[in-house]
Scaffold this motif. Structure first.
Motif, mmCIF file in Angstrom:
data_model
loop_
_atom_site.group_PDB
_atom_site.id
_atom_site.type_symbol
_atom_site.label_atom_id
_atom_site.label_comp_id
_atom_site.label_asym_id
_atom_site.label_seq_id
_atom_site.Cartn_x
_atom_site.Cartn_y
_atom_site.Cartn_z
ATOM 1 N N LYS A 53 26.051 38.195 27.182
ATOM 2 C CA LYS A 53 26.994 37.821 28.225
ATOM 3 C C LYS A 53 26.492 36.705 29.320
ATOM 4 O O LYS A 53 25.285 36.659 29.283
ATOM 5 C CB LYS A 53 27.347 39.473 29.251
ATOM 6 C CG LYS A 53 27.741 39.087 30.253
ATOM 7 C CD LYS A 53 28.259 40.282 30.300
ATOM 8 C CE LYS A 53 29.153 40.331 32.121
ATOM 9 N NZ LYS A 53 29.583 41.308 32.172
ATOM 10 N N TYR A 109 40.076 38.583 37.144
ATOM 11 C CA TYR A 109 39.102 38.049 37.313
ATOM 12 C C TYR A 109 38.769 38.632 36.241
ATOM 13 O O TYR A 109 39.299 39.927 36.375
ATOM 14 C CB TYR A 109 38.170 38.029 38.426
ATOM 15 C CG TYR A 109 38.543 37.131 40.114
ATOM 16 C CD1 TYR A 109 37.941 36.135 39.553
ATOM 17 C CD2 TYR A 109 38.602 37.624 41.120
ATOM 18 C CE1 TYR A 109 38.602 34.796 40.232
ATOM 19 C CE2 TYR A 109 39.156 36.479 41.982
ATOM 20 C CZ TYR A 109 38.625 34.854 41.465
ATOM 21 O OH TYR A 109 39.223 34.379 42.669
ATOM 22 N N THR A 110 37.461 38.380 35.515
ATOM 23 C CA THR A 110 36.892 39.081 34.416
ATOM 24 C C THR A 110 36.163 39.723 34.392
ATOM 25 O O THR A 110 36.142 41.138 33.349
ATOM 26 C CB THR A 110 37.386 37.711 32.685
ATOM 27 O OG1 THR A 110 36.076 37.371 33.106
ATOM 28 C CG2 THR A 110 38.929 37.507 32.860
ATOM 29 N N GLU A 143 33.457 38.083 33.812
ATOM 30 C CA GLU A 143 32.196 37.422 32.502
ATOM 31 C C GLU A 143 32.271 36.396 32.826
ATOM 32 O O GLU A 143 32.977 34.982 33.090
ATOM 33 C CB GLU A 143 33.263 36.764 31.186
ATOM 34 C CG GLU A 143 33.956 38.626 30.828
ATOM 35 C CD GLU A 143 32.478 39.191 29.810
ATOM 36 O OE1 GLU A 143 32.014 38.990 29.379
ATOM 37 O OE2 GLU A 143 33.036 40.289 29.630
ATOM 38 N N ASN A 192 33.794 33.281 31.091
ATOM 39 C CA ASN A 192 35.235 33.210 30.889
ATOM 40 C C ASN A 192 36.136 34.006 31.909
ATOM 41 O O ASN A 192 36.432 35.392 31.621
ATOM 42 C CB ASN A 192 35.562 33.591 29.854
ATOM 43 C CG ASN A 192 37.336 33.316 29.051
ATOM 44 O OD1 ASN A 192 37.985 32.916 29.507
ATOM 45 N ND2 ASN A 192 37.436 33.975 28.676
ATOM 46 N N TYR A 193 35.680 33.812 33.635
ATOM 47 C CA TYR A 193 36.020 34.101 33.890
ATOM 48 C C TYR A 193 37.212 34.196 35.531
ATOM 49 O O TYR A 193 37.849 35.422 35.571
ATOM 50 C CB TYR A 193 34.348 33.610 35.631
ATOM 51 C CG TYR A 193 35.494 32.051 36.508
ATOM 52 C CD1 TYR A 193 35.152 31.186 35.170
ATOM 53 C CD2 TYR A 193 36.079 31.946 37.070
ATOM 54 C CE1 TYR A 193 34.982 30.207 35.654
ATOM 55 C CE2 TYR A 193 36.825 30.659 37.682
ATOM 56 C CZ TYR A 193 36.217 29.465 36.594
ATOM 57 O OH TYR A 193 36.836 28.656 37.289
ATOM 58 N N ARG A 194 37.775 33.683 34.218
ATOM 59 C CA ARG A 194 39.490 34.178 34.814
ATOM 60 C C ARG A 194 40.494 33.953 33.938
ATOM 61 O O ARG A 194 40.428 33.515 32.784
ATOM 62 C CB ARG A 194 40.018 33.484 35.854
ATOM 63 C CG ARG A 194 39.637 31.843 35.579
ATOM 64 C CD ARG A 194 40.124 30.553 36.412
ATOM 65 N NE ARG A 194 39.716 29.534 35.110
ATOM 66 C CZ ARG A 194 40.305 28.051 36.203
ATOM 67 N NH1 ARG A 194 40.084 27.990 36.832
ATOM 68 N NH2 ARG A 194 40.011 27.838 35.058
ATOM 69 N N ARG A 195 42.289 35.171 34.608
ATOM 70 C CA ARG A 195 43.171 35.635 33.895
ATOM 71 C C ARG A 195 43.483 33.954 33.758
ATOM 72 O O ARG A 195 44.691 34.171 34.509
ATOM 73 C CB ARG A 195 43.408 36.653 33.306
ATOM 74 C CG ARG A 195 42.424 38.156 33.375
ATOM 75 C CD ARG A 195 42.738 39.140 33.076
ATOM 76 N NE ARG A 195 41.993 40.017 32.399
ATOM 77 C CZ ARG A 195 41.047 40.719 33.107
ATOM 78 N NH1 ARG A 195 40.692 40.429 34.700
ATOM 79 N NH2 ARG A 195 40.463 41.119 32.633
ATOM 80 N N ASP A 230 43.090 41.472 39.479
ATOM 81 C CA ASP A 230 43.355 41.732 37.866
ATOM 82 C C ASP A 230 43.218 40.412 37.541
ATOM 83 O O ASP A 230 43.026 40.203 36.192
ATOM 84 C CB ASP A 230 44.803 42.286 38.289
ATOM 85 C CG ASP A 230 44.633 43.306 38.020
ATOM 86 O OD1 ASP A 230 43.489 44.698 38.016
ATOM 87 O OD2 ASP A 230 45.561 43.981 38.485
ATOM 88 N N ALA A 281 32.317 38.364 39.397
ATOM 89 C CA ALA A 281 32.894 38.591 40.140
ATOM 90 C C ALA A 281 32.955 38.884 41.003
ATOM 91 O O ALA A 281 32.574 39.464 41.716
ATOM 92 C CB ALA A 281 34.451 39.383 38.748
#
Ligand SMILES: Cc1cc2nc3c(=O)[nH]c(=O)nc-3n(C[C@H](O)[C@H](O)[C@H](O)COP(=O)(O)OP(=O)(O)OC[C@H]3O[C@@H](n4cnc5c(N)ncnc54)[C@H](O)[C@@H]3O)c2cc1C
Ligand code: SF4
Length: 326
Positions: free
Chosen positions: A154, A191-192, A194, A197-200, A189, A263
């Motif tokens: 991670k 932010y992930t 990670e 790959n931090y955003r949706r 919702d 996040a």
């Protein structure tokens, strides 16, 4: 450090912007103020063939009242947020957080949309290509190991924007548009958790608006931030506090953290502090303990994780007591 060559796309309408995003999906980056994107491109963290410059799109630069609450266009600058009377009166914690971003010059260029979408940061990542290459790169860019948590898979790079913890406290939503659909989601919702790959956000999508609900209007608030240079720097730990009072009673307390996790996050378990009695020193210490437990800082920045977690505790207590007494 020079910029690689790219083609600049400068649409005048949102529709054209979304069309270009779809056309070049996967090989285009969005530029709002460019205050984070351009330094990152010089470090070769991004080398897109196309840059989509949003700055000519007028409709995304306003702060307006609607039936849902206050809507802020994604291209509104942090300077405009800092000096907005309506935001200062109704959502002061957001103004307090915006005021601390970087420097006055950067706040004139940097936007709220860019602040929400800001890339996560790490000592091993925000470096020149030569520097990163000498270390064998890492999971977030070009490599397959993490120098911060070796052995894991991670990325723990820290989300380091100042306004998102304040926006979380205010239960903000965001509008996301693509060429085919516009949707709204709660910022929490987006932010992930990670670091890499931090955003949706899908390749053809843009953040277009931030919505502050009427129900969050009138919360008092404070923001405290740890940084190396007081005049201009990203947070290494940040705490936003928002408190709603009615008839002398504390109805709600929200505490948001930044720069200590991949996040921005809300602290949970604060309901025990609500009621008629107010928040005394002991109750503030309890909230501070919950915040310190929520923070999971690692060796991603110039100051030690232990110090950053302790500062979260200290800032939470101070910000909460200051807000209650204001
Ligand atoms: C010296 C220095 C100090 C800084 N200090 C701070 C600080 O203290 N606190 C802080 O929070 N930030 C800091 N920053 C970072 C930056 O200035 C701010 O976060 C600013 O708000 C970014 O906004 P922008 O419009 O310039 O974003 P840009 O640089 O244009 O974009 C940032 C990222 O968001 C994406 N993006 C932008 N807008 C959208 C959109 N509408 N939809 C989808 N994606 C989008 C871009 O593609 C890019 O990945 C600092 C930067 C510098 C150079
Ligand atoms: S946390 Fe690990 S993978 Fe992520 S940027 Fe830092 S070193 Fe790279």
């Amino acid at each position: 450090m020079s910029l690689s060559e790219f083609q600049l796309v400068r649409p005048r309408t949102l529709r054209d912007a979304l069309g270009s995003l779809t056309e070049h999906a996967g090989n285009i980056r969005v530029l709002a103020g460019g205050t984070d994107l351009l330094p990152s491109m010089r470090q070769k963290l991004f080398e897109p063939e196309h840059i989509l410059d949003l700055r000519r799109i007028e409709g995304l630069k306003e702060i307006r009242e609607t039936e849902h609450g206050i809507e802020i266009g994604a291209l509104t600058t942090l300077h405009e947020i800092e000096h907005s009377q309506v935001l200062r009166q109704q959502y002061p914690v957001l103004v307090e957080a915006a005021k601390t971003v970087a420097s006055p010059l950067i706040r004139h260029m940097g936007t709220i949309g860019g602040n929400i979408c800001l890339d996560t940061r790490c000592l091993w990542y925000n470096q020149s290509l030569a520097w990163r290459k000498s270390c064998g790169f890492c999971i977030k860019k070009d490599g397959n190991l993490c120098h911060v948590a070796p052995g894991g898979t991670k990325c723990w790079a820290a989300f380091s924007g100042d306004t998102p913890p304040a926006l979380l406290c205010l239960n903000a939503a965001i509008e996301i548009a693509s060429a085919s659909v516009t949707r709204r989601i709660l910022l929490r919702d987006f932010y992930t958790g990670e670091g890499d790959n931090y955003r949706r956000l899908q390749p053809g999508e843009l953040v277009t608006r931030i919505i502050l609900p009427h129900s969050s209007s009138g919360y008092r608030g404070a923001y405290r931030k740890l940084r190396v240079r007081g005049s201009i720097d990203y947070p290494l730990a940040g705490v936003a506090v928002a408190v709603k009072r009615s008839n002398g009673r504390i109805e709600d307390i929200q505490i948001g953290l930044t720069a200590v996790n991949p996040a921005p996050v809300l602290v949970e378990g604060l309901k025990v502090l609500l009621g008629d009695g107010g928040v005394d020193e002991r109750a503030a210490e309890h909230a501070a303990e919950l915040a310190a437990r929520t923070a999971k800082p690692l060796t991603t920045s110039a100051l030690t994780p232990e110090y950053r977690r302790e500062i979260i505790r200290v800032f939470t207590k101070r910000a909460l007591l200051a807000t209650i007494e204001s």
